[in-house]
Design an enzyme around this catalytic site. Structure first.
Site, PDB file in Angstrom:
ATOM      1  N   PRO A  71      -6.413  -1.920   2.074  1.00  0.00           N
ATOM      2  CG  PRO A  71      -5.275   0.040   2.848  1.00  0.00           C
ATOM      3  CD  PRO A  71      -6.146  -1.256   3.221  1.00  0.00           C
ATOM      4  CB  CYS A  74       0.080   2.219   8.018  1.00  0.00           C
ATOM      5  SG  CYS A  74       1.856   2.136   8.852  1.00  0.00           S
ATOM      6  CG  HIS A  75      -2.708   2.936   5.537  1.00  0.00           C
ATOM      7  ND1 HIS A  75      -1.556   3.127   5.411  1.00  0.00           N
ATOM      8  CD2 HIS A  75      -3.265   4.379   6.264  1.00  0.00           C
ATOM      9  CE1 HIS A  75      -1.003   4.396   5.481  1.00  0.00           C
ATOM     10  NE2 HIS A  75      -2.077   5.074   6.020  1.00  0.00           N
ATOM     11  N   GLY A  76      -4.123  -1.092   7.842  1.00  0.00           N
ATOM     12  CA  GLY A  76      -5.235  -2.222   7.991  1.00  0.00           C
ATOM     13  C   GLY A  76      -5.108  -3.285   6.805  1.00  0.00           C
ATOM     14  CG  HIS A 100      -1.983   1.210   1.229  1.00  0.00           C
ATOM     15  ND1 HIS A 100      -2.203   1.838   2.470  1.00  0.00           N
ATOM     16  CD2 HIS A 100      -2.530   1.892   0.459  1.00  0.00           C
ATOM     17  CE1 HIS A 100      -3.073   3.043   2.184  1.00  0.00           C
ATOM     18  NE2 HIS A 100      -3.171   2.755   0.934  1.00  0.00           N
TER      19      HIS A 100
END
Lengths: 420, 174, 295
Positions: free
Chosen positions: B153, B138-140, B119
């Protein structure tokens, strides 16, 4: 054959875009007037190509310097090794580094030729005093830049040069010590000194470039001097700068590049000192400290004063003479008041000019010689003569000398030459 | 007269063209090293390829090593993890790759991947997330036991560096 | 040609000579009174000189078996030993060599790991103080650039010729002389002290003809037969003498200091050839342009 193009630009914008630009920023007009059509005396000899050579050298030093800064580390623990890293690991690093360090020597060689050319042909005389002063200023800035650059590899000579030269400021009465600490950022030369020298070594070349612009501006107001020193009388005396002098200068640059390349590729270290391949050590001074060759004449003057003058001690005296030997150059246009510019038409001046050159070389030699025995006495004599040339010889010559008759114009001079 | 002038013109042109051409070669030959010095230097290139000894890594353990300045996960997978990875149908994957494509034949227990989430480059946490693989805090983004993207993501599976087994316990990366 | 022109030509020559003299001046600075050092004929000297691969390999052997016990070479990466123009060992040989050394690495278990080709030559001592303690207070200098940190000086005016021959082998000349300059006893021609007393060799020092001050801390490092040479690829055998060892190790040290010498000179030839050709063309161009202009 006439010189129909040698008037100032008759630039007329061709297209609409050019016209639009010309009304807002007349950069094309400016370039055409000053880089192409500029009327230049047609009798300039090869000594005049050194101006262009110097411009190129400044570019070479800035380009290679910016590159070296990408790989160099200004830290006392890492600087020496980072320079070796450049030479060993960076792609083409050995050559780029050699171009920069040999380039400093070539730059000074060219600037000395340029200065002595100006001195012989009276290029400092009215109306070119400002041009000359700006030139001396560039020379001083070059010396400062070269000195600080020499410190960066952090070898033994780097370190001791930094120590010795900063100590010059310590000679200033009362304020000497505070100034010394201010310059070094410490009680001795160390990491803060190296860092600020790196910063300033990066900055000063751009200051030089700016003064070079002023230097060329000041050149383009009265136009070039020339080997006979007679003013341009008509357009028959000149040719447009381009292509005549662009090509002649470029030829000079290529010729100059040959010895330059010789040193870079076949003896890159011969102009340096072996001791600078020993990492800086504040506890051991090299057996014989000697500056780079281009500082030697002035270094000899600095060392020559080994006696107190009234209340001035020998250290301060040396510094005053050292500074004075450069400062006096600023006053040259008013010390030589002869109406004749070119040394070619000054029978007595010519002799004293070459005597001055020999004296200057002798000072260079003495700057490298050990400060003992006969060398000390010779250094004093040569120092005295250096100043006498400016303070006594030139003013007196201006009064008593009877110059040879001058040609009426450049054109007449070149025609006479062609038929002789 | 006319032919003489023409002849003269040709020779003149030839000299100008030859000079310009040679000068052009000189400019290119000068400029190239000035650009090439920006490329990785010899000391950097010398570390472009490294050897790594796997013998100290027990089953179920992973280590993170540095290769070309990037973190690289080296995981000694358990049989359970391998079976899980092999059982996943291709249709469930965002970036379909079989477990065989993710490992070297005969060395399925070794999973070697660049440890930057695809990502935005964070380093995911191992042995976590709902697929027993990696979870990027950070963003799963969630990766499975073969380092394939399963959720979140990130668009791609964790990147495999070029590597080869020199022997059963020695691997050359890069 | 008019008078002005020919006069100017003479002065041009004068000025050129003067310029060369100015360039050459710093060499004079190195003029310290010492014994005359014999210049050797090096394979890498002169315009066309290149390193002799077999000699470098032998020199490396001397360095490794003798010198490196006390002297470091912190700037030399193992990988460079495989480079063309240098000793040119095979990649495999270099890899195996590096693996014989332990390299300090804070990230490795126990603080050290096996060396790889990318590592630099490890120092024989952990700290400068260790090095001094092991060598009677003297610090064995690092070898990386030592061959360029030493030099030979020529008397005035002969050094001027060095600028035209590109003489850059002063370091190896000095090192070779140093290796052959030891005396077991202080010789009769040793310089007397300023007060006229005979030369006194301090405790733990050795007398050497070429070392500045003559009292060197390093014992004679080389003895005949001390290193058994592995035959080189050319099959040529060389004598196992101090003179041969010192030549070989000096050459190797020069390579350490200037590993890119061969490629640098190769590029140099291309550049000079180009510049001469381009200068010729520029001259023709300039003449063509100035044709018909009296100047």
């Amino acid at each position: 054959m006439g010189a129909p193009m040698s008037e100032h630009s008759t630039y007329t914008p061709g297209t609409g875009i050019e016209k639009w630009l010309d009304e807002r920023l007349p950069i094309i007009r400016f370039s055409k007037e000053h880089l192409m059509d500029f009327p230049t005396p047609k009798n300039l000899n090869y000594w005049w190509t050194f101006g262009a050579i110097l411009a190129i050298m400044l570019v070479v030093q800035i380009v290679t310097g910016v590159i070296l800064a990408m790989h160099y580390t200004p830290n006392v623990a890492l600087a020496f090794d980072s320079v070796e890293h450049i030479k060993r690991d960076v792609n083409g690093g050995r050559i780029i580094q050699a171009v920069h360090s040999v380039g400093a020597s070539m730059f000074f060689a060219a600037v000395y030729v340029h200065i002595f050319r100006g001195m012989y042909f009276g290029s400092y005389k009215a109306p070119r005093e400002i041009l000359w002063i700006l030139g001396v200023l560039i020379f001083v800035l070059m010396m400062a830049t070269a000195f600080m650059g020499y410190v960066l590899p952090w070898g033994q000579m780097s370190f001791w040069a930094a120590t010795v030269i900063t100590n010059i400021f310590g000679a200033i009465p009362v304020l000497g010590n505070p100034i010394l600490e201010l310059l070094r950022g410490g009680f001795s030369v160390g990491n803060p000194t190296l860092n600020r020298f790196f910063s300033l070594h990066y900055l000063l070349p751009f200051v030089i470039a700016a003064v070079v612009v002023l230097h060329i501006w000041a050149l383009h107001v009265p136009g070039n001097n020339n080997p006979i020193g007679v003013d341009v009388k008509s357009s028959r005396d000149t040719v447009p700068f381009h292509p005549y002098y662009t090509m002649k200068d470029l030829y000079g640059v290529v010729l100059f590049a040959i010895p330059f390349a010789w040193f870079v590729f076949f003896a890159p270290d011969i102009l340096g000192h072996p001791d600078n391949y020993v990492m800086a050590n504040s506890q051991v001074t090299p057996a014989h400290i000697v500056p780079e060759w281009y500082f030697l004449p002035f270094y000899a003057i600095l060392r020559a004063i080994d006696f107190n003058i009234l209340f001035i001690n020998s250290q301060l005296g040396g510094v005053i003479f050292f500074g004075g030997s450069i400062v006096i150059l600023f006053f040259l246009p008013w010390l030589d008041t002869s109406k004749v510019r070119s040394g070619t038409f000054r029978p007595m001046f010519k002799w004293f000019y070459w005597l001055f050159v020999i004296n200057f070389l002798a000072l260079a030699y003495l700057g490298a010689a050990p400060a003992e025995g006969v060398y000390v006495i010779l250094a004093k004599i040569c120092t005295a003569y250096y100043f006498a040339h400016f303070i006594i010889v030139l003013p007196v010559l201006s009064r008593i000398e009877k110059p040879r008759p001058l040609p009426a114009s450049i054109s007449e001079s070149v025609l006479g030459k062609a038929h002789a | 007269m006319a032919t003489q002038a023409e002849h003269h013109g040709t020779r003149r042109d030839f000299i100008f063209v030859a000079t310009a051409a040679v000068g052009g070669v000189g400019v290119v030959a000068t400029v190239w090293p000035l650009i090439n010095q920006l490329n990785p230097d010899a000391s950097t290139l010398a570390l472009a390829s490294i050897e790594f000894d796997l013998s100290a890594i027990e089953e179920g353990q992973s280590v993170t090593i540095l290769w070309r300045g990037l973190p690289v996960f080296v995981r000694h997978r358990t049989q359970k993890e391998i079976d899980e990875a092999k059982a996943v149908p291709m249709a469930d994957l965002k970036d379909p790759e079989t477990d065989e494509q993710r490992t070297k034949p005969g060395h399925e227990q070794w999973l070697i991947m660049i440890a930057n989430c695809t990502h935005l480059g964070c380093v995911p946490v191992g042995e976590s997330g709902e697929y027993d693989g990696w979870f990027c805090p950070c963003h799963g983004s969630v990766y499975d036991t073969a380092g394939r993207i399963r959720k979140g993501p990130a668009p791609k599976n964790l990147v495999l560096p070029p590597y080869d087994f020199i022997s059963d316990t020695l691997v050359q990366i890069g | 040609m008019g008078g002005i022109v020919s006069m100017f030509k003479t002065k041009t020559i004068l000025a050129a000579v003067a310029l060369v003299a100015a360039f050459a001046a710093p060499a004079f600075a190195q003029d310290h009174s010492g014994p005359h050092i014999e210049k050797q004929s090096w394979s890498f000297g002169g315009l066309f000189g290149t390193y002799d691969q077999n000699q470098l390999q032998r020199g490396f052997q001397v360095f490794r078996e003798v010198c490196s016990n006390c002297h470091g070479a912190r700037l030399i990466a193992f990988r460079t030993l495989a480079e063309e123009g240098g000793p040119h060992f095979s990649e495999g040989q270099v890899k195996a060599l590096a693996a014989e050394y332990n390299i300090a690495d804070a990230t490795a278990e126990g603080g050290t790991r096996k060396g790889v080709a990318a590592d630099r030559w490890p120092s024989p001592f952990a700290t400068e103080q260790d090095a001094r303690d092991a060598n009677g207070g003297a610090l064995p200098p690092d070898f990386s650039v030592l061959a360029k940190a030493r030099g030979v000086t020529d008397a005035f005016p002969w050094w001027i010729t060095n600028y035209f021959t590109g003489y850059s082998e002063g370091g190896p000349d000095y090192i070779h002389a140093l290796m052959n300059g030891y005396h077991e006893e202080v010789p009769e021609n040793a310089p007397h002290a300023a007060d006229g007393t005979p030369f006194a060799l301090p405790e733990g020092k050795y007398y050497n003809d070429y070392f500045p001050g003559h009292a060197i801390s390093m014992p004679p490092p080389l003895q005949d037969g001390a290193v058994t040479y592995v035959p080189g690829e050319d099959g040529v055998t060389v004598p196992e003498t101090v003179n041969q060892y010192s030549e070989d190790v000096s050459a190797f040290m020069m390579w350490m200091a200037e590993p890119g010498l061969v490629s640098r000179k190769e590029t140099g030839f291309k550049v000079l050839l180009f510049l001469v050709l381009f200068a010729g063309l520029m001259y023709a161009t300039k003449r063509k342009i100035w044709q018909g202009i009296e100047h």
